[in-house]
Design an enzyme around this catalytic site. Structure first.
Site, PDB file in Angstrom:
ATOM      1  N   ASP A 303       0.842  -1.190   0.000  1.00 61.87           N
ATOM      2  CA  ASP A 303       0.000   0.000   0.000  1.00 61.87           C
ATOM      3  C   ASP A 303       0.882   1.247   0.000  1.00 61.87           C
ATOM      4  O   ASP A 303       1.434   1.580   1.027  1.00 61.87           O
ATOM      5  CB  ASP A 303      -0.971   0.002   1.181  1.00 61.87           C
ATOM      6  CG  ASP A 303      -0.306  -0.392   2.517  1.00 61.87           C
ATOM      7  OD1 ASP A 303       0.768  -1.014   2.527  1.00 61.87           O
ATOM      8  OD2 ASP A 303      -0.901  -0.069   3.546  1.00 61.87           O
ATOM      9  N   GLU A 488      12.561   2.022   6.965  1.00 63.01           N
ATOM     10  CA  GLU A 488      11.505   1.154   6.427  1.00 63.01           C
ATOM     11  C   GLU A 488      11.757   0.745   4.983  1.00 63.01           C
ATOM     12  O   GLU A 488      11.472  -0.382   4.584  1.00 63.01           O
ATOM     13  CB  GLU A 488      10.181   1.905   6.544  1.00 63.01           C
ATOM     14  CG  GLU A 488       8.979   1.171   6.023  1.00 63.01           C
ATOM     15  CD  GLU A 488       7.740   2.051   5.998  1.00 63.01           C
ATOM     16  OE1 GLU A 488       6.630   1.499   5.885  1.00 63.01           O
ATOM     17  OE2 GLU A 488       7.881   3.288   6.083  1.00 63.01           O
TER      18      GLU A 488
END
Length: 536
Positions: A303, A488
């Site tokens: 996403d 991340e």
């Protein structure tokens, strides 16, 4: 920290006793949007917090019904200050800004090892009426804004825990995931009540292999949970006619069953409320259809990406539920094979034969609907348009990871990766860049590096696997040397530029980067990243 008669879990709290599961506080049955209603909408649409996730993770200082009544009684006053009202009635979770930054004396591997305690939550008491789901045992969070347990993140995080012999923490994680499946019938996207309507890629079967490899529990111990998760993904399949779909199941035109991503709710994601409303307003489709597809993409873990869009530059064209994804179906193939093997061990021969047949049927369908000989790749399938998607993604490696590709298919995929997806920093997620979505070029993600490396090694493509590992460790080490942290996602080229795109700033921590990197450092002890130190 005492809040409304409870304690927020912190790394310093004592763990819950293993025998006290029955004493866990039941989760709030209402999500923040359900509970706070027009107050919730006002807070999110007025962007009281810069990140929509902040409010849904807040802990109420008073009884929620009292807070809502106070809002209704005062919101029409000319001097009403919404921001101050929220600050007076809620406490937001905040991580110390430097908690993920390294001591310059630590090597990269030593820094990762030191982060496990920072990222571990040891629940003792549970914040009453918060969105957080109670867990009985210690768990590792990704970091940054992600202060709860996440499903597919955790598998990649566990790779590092296995590497560092953290059997105590790995055992706690194993028991937590079994608890979630036993309690909710599936593993939610994350341990917040607003995530309960969806899951994430079904990697519990991969975790079970790690638990057995690490001497935590035998795989057979988890057969009931594996069956229960499979039932969640296959709900409604038996009642479908060809061309129909229900929840996560799709009956293809030839009668084959495949699966898609889904979410049982069709409103804006509560943790991204403002962003979803804005996206839906830019679409010509019914808003609830857009919301469902945004939520389904969140279940995919990707996403967001051009993978799910008609127009790669417009998130408003997202069509996730129309797409049957190759990676999801490969993971379910792995799950079916694993259940079959464990049923055979348990002496359930008929059940074992049934699941072997299911896996064989799925493999046939995967080859029919996803394999594209001319591209040398597996590609997603649009079941509504009844045609293959034409965008190549890193999901093409997952058939190799679960060992269901033929040698010829694996060779073709390896050639395609080298020619079209290999970047100076590892394997690219898609071929498209500058879409504004974080799961497109130039960004790279630790989970996809691991799936690609292990998938290629399964078919003896050792040189390409080593090249991806070398590239990934180099860019992780480069940023660690300059800034003393892991993040991340990364830009897949030699640069200190931070990865961009998506709905929120780059997050430090970071669970799955730590886990994959630690494992790859162990696999390549000669790599210079093993001797890398921060120069802060």
């Amino acid at each position: 920290m005492e809040l409304y008669g409870a304690v927020i879990p912190t790394a310093d709290d004592e763990p819950v006793d293993a025998d006290d599961i029955q004493h866990l506080l039941p989760p709030d049955t209402l999500t923040p949007a359900d509970r706070y209603q027009e107050l919730f909408v006002a807070v999110q649409m007025n962007e009281i917090f810069s990140d929509s996730k902040t409010f849904v993770d807040c802990v109420p200082r008073h009884d929620p019904e009292y807070i809502l009544n106070e809002y209704r009684a005062n919101c029409a006053r000319e001097d009403f200050d919404l921001r101050q009202f929220v600050l007076d009635n809620f406490t937001a979770e905040e991580a110390p800004p430097d908690c993920f930054v390294a001591n310059r004396e630590l090597s990269l591997a030593e820094h990762i090892d030191s982060l496990w305690d920072v990222l571990t939550r040891r629940p003792r008491k549970h914040p009453k009426r918060s969105s957080l789901l109670a867990l009985p045992h210690d768990y590792v969070v990704p970091g940054g804004r992600f202060s709860e347990l996440y499903y597919w993140d955790s598998y990649f995080t566990m790779l590092g825990l296995l590497d560092r012999k953290r059997s105590d923490l790995l055992r706690s994680m194993a028991d937590n995931f079994a608890y979630l499946i036993d309690t909710y019938g599936h593993v939610p996207n994350g341990t917040r009540n607003y995530y309960l309507s969806r899951s994430q890629p079904p990697v519990f079967c991969l975790m079970v292999d790690l638990f057995e490899t690490g001497g935590i529990h035998k795989a057979l111990d988890y057969l009931p949970q594996l069956r229960k998760e499979y039932a969640f993904w296959m709900d409604g399949a038996d009642d479908l006619r060809p061309g129909e779909a229900h929840r996560r199941c799709v009956r293809m035109a030839d009668g084959a069953w495949l699966n898609r991503y889904w979410d049982d709710r069709d409103g804006p994601r509560e943790e991204s409320y403002f962003e979803d409303v804005t996206t839906a307003r830019a679409s010509t489709r019914p808003a609830h259809d857009v919301y469902r597809d945004l939520r389904a993409a969140a279940e995919s873990g990707w996403d967001f990406s051009s993978r799910w869009q008609t127009d790669p530059h417009s998130l408003a064209t997202i069509r996730t539920t129309a797409i049957v994804p190759v990676d999801l179906n490969c993971l379910l193939f792995k799950l079916e094979r694993q259940i079959a093997r464990l049923c055979a061990q348990a002496g359930e021969i008929q059940a074992a034969d049934d699941f072997i047949q299911r896996a064989n049927d799925r493999q046939t369908a995967i080859n029919k609907y996803f394999w594209r000989e001319s591209e040398g790749a597996y590609m997603d399938y649009d079941w509504q348009l009844q045609q293959q998607r034409d965008n190549l993604t890193a999901a093409t490696v997952v058939p190799l990871f679960v060992e269901m590709a033929s040698p010829e298919q694996a060779n073709a995929v390896a050639d395609t990766i080298r020619q079209r997806l290999l970047a100076p920093g590892g394997i690219s997620t898609t071929e498209l860049g500058h879409t504004g979505q974080q799961w497109d070029r130039p960004n790279g993600w630790a989970p996809l590096q691991w799936l690609a490396i292990r998938g290629l090694l399964n078919y003896c493509h050792t040189d390409l696997a080593a090249e991806i590992r070398e590239h990934w460790l180099t860019i992780v080490a480069e940023l660690y040397r300059a800034e003393g942290k892991l993040v991340e996602k990364y830009v897949l080229r030699p640069t200190l530029e931070h990865a961009k795109g998506g709905e929120y700033p780059l997050q430090d921590g970071f669970g799955w980067t730590n886990g994959v990197t630690a494992r790859l450092l162990r696999d390549d002890p000669a790599h210079s990243a093993n001797r890398c130190h921060a120069i802060l």
